[in-house]
Scaffold this motif. Structure first.
Motif, mmCIF file in Angstrom:
data_model
loop_
_atom_site.group_PDB
_atom_site.id
_atom_site.type_symbol
_atom_site.label_atom_id
_atom_site.label_comp_id
_atom_site.label_asym_id
_atom_site.label_seq_id
_atom_site.Cartn_x
_atom_site.Cartn_y
_atom_site.Cartn_z
ATOM 1 N N ASN A 1 9.546 -16.754 2.753
ATOM 2 C CA ASN A 1 9.567 -15.641 1.816
ATOM 3 C C ASN A 1 10.359 -14.482 2.403
ATOM 4 O OD1 ASN A 1 7.964 -16.739 -0.277
ATOM 5 N ND2 ASN A 1 6.109 -16.284 0.891
ATOM 6 N N ASN B 1 10.703 -10.488 1.939
ATOM 7 C CA ASN B 1 9.883 -9.431 1.362
ATOM 8 C C ASN B 1 10.505 -8.048 1.517
ATOM 9 O OD1 ASN B 1 6.944 -10.965 1.187
ATOM 10 N ND2 ASN B 1 8.137 -11.620 2.949
ATOM 11 N N ASP C 1 8.774 -4.085 0.838
ATOM 12 C CA ASP C 1 7.660 -3.263 0.379
ATOM 13 C C ASP C 1 8.135 -1.839 0.116
ATOM 14 O OD1 ASP C 1 6.091 -5.467 0.705
ATOM 15 O OD2 ASP C 1 5.240 -4.845 2.627
ATOM 16 N N LYS D 1 3.975 -7.906 -5.444
ATOM 17 C CA LYS D 1 2.679 -7.887 -4.766
ATOM 18 C C LYS D 1 2.035 -6.521 -4.995
ATOM 19 C CE LYS D 1 4.975 -8.448 -1.037
ATOM 20 N NZ LYS D 1 5.303 -8.481 0.412
ATOM 21 N N PHE E 1 -0.551 -11.281 -6.270
ATOM 22 C CA PHE E 1 0.884 -11.471 -6.453
ATOM 23 C C PHE E 1 1.133 -12.337 -7.693
ATOM 24 C CE2 PHE E 1 -0.560 -14.859 -3.660
ATOM 25 C CZ PHE E 1 0.071 -15.992 -4.133
ATOM 26 N N LYS F 1 -3.120 -19.942 -5.317
ATOM 27 C CA LYS F 1 -2.051 -19.736 -6.277
ATOM 28 C C LYS F 1 -2.115 -20.785 -7.378
ATOM 29 C CE LYS F 1 2.341 -20.846 -5.542
ATOM 30 N NZ LYS F 1 3.734 -20.832 -5.071
#
Length: 266
Positions: A91, A93, A95, A138, A150, A203
């Protein structure tokens, strides 16, 4: 061209292996400790620098099934299909703050269906390996990773199809095809889940399009047939996911191994 594309999943798996590889002199106890730290890893803490970062992605043990499979309008009995290998990935990411971020990545998945006839005498196992690119967001505790939600969507490339046929429990036929026309080549999906400390997650992913390609034609002696023209199946899967665990720091492990060797030389 296709042969080159076959290397994509292999390279992804090799990347995973490299991430976990240790020097030959590392003992078994240390190797087990490394695996434990990787699987039960803490979420990377939020950084005020707002730099993109990489985390361990992909899915863990995966249970795939269809809410309903119909053949020419008649309901077909299907049972959940469990698999552990190979569901891996990374992943990427970013933020925006302590409580909101976005991510994408590259994930390899093994998904499929198992169907039985009314008398349970004929069972068919069908699966595809897909290489997917997710795009999601997220919301929650991104600073420590204690709990967050998420969701998002994904586009998967189905690159290998496999089918097995059992009659009264005995395997009678088996084949697999690269970039098969039996399923759609591109498989869009939606997903949602949650992640909690120390690294476990759940998930659910849903594929709104038909798992089978109704227009697929199979050549037989005396003509052609369309075996999937009346089949309708929309795939779900549920996974215990290790998404967003800390990405291994090779420099960190190298330094720890160096200190380990120095202690044992004394």
């Amino acid at each position: 061209m296709k042969r080159k594309l076959y290397l994509i999943p292999l390279l992804l798996c090799l990347l995973q292996l490299n991430a976990f590889s240790q020097d030959k002199d590392t003992d078994t106890t240390k190797a087990k400790s490394v695996w434990k730290k990787m699987i039960l890893s803490r979420y990377p803490p939020h950084s005020h620098s707002k730099r993109p970062y990489i985390t361990w992605g992909g899915d863990g043990p995966l249970l795939s099934f269809s809410d309903e499979i119909r053949d020419a309008g008649s309901r077909v009995h299907n049972i959940p299909r469990f698999t552990f290998f190979f569901n891996v990935g990374h992943n990427f990411n970013y933020d925006f703050g302590r409580n909101f971020g976005i991510f994408t990545g590259l994930n390899l998945k093994n998904i499929g269906l198992i169907t039985k006839d009314d008398k349970d005498s004929v069972k068919l196992k069908r699966r595809v390996y897909t290489l997917g690119i997710p795009l999601g967001f997220k919301i929650g505790d991104l600073r420590r990773g204690s709990f967050f939600f998420f969701a998002g969507g994904s586009y998967d490339l189905a690159f290998n199809y496999k089918e097995k046929k059992f009659i009264n429990g005995d395997k009678k036929e088996k084949f697999n095809e690269w970039f098969s026309d039996r399923t759609p080549l591109l498989m869009p999906s939606l997903f949602a889940g949650l992640r909690m400390s120390p690294g476990f997650g759940l998930k659910v992913q849903y594929y709104p399009n038909n798992f089978f390609n109704k227009e697929y034609k199979e050549s037989l002696v005396g003509g052609t047939t369309t075996p999937y023209k009346d089949l309708n199946a929309k795939l779900f899967f549920v996974t215990l996911s290790y998404d967003f665990g800390r990405w291994p720091d090779h420099k960190h492990w190298k330094e720890k191994h160096k200190r380990f060797q120095q202690r044992h030389k004394k």
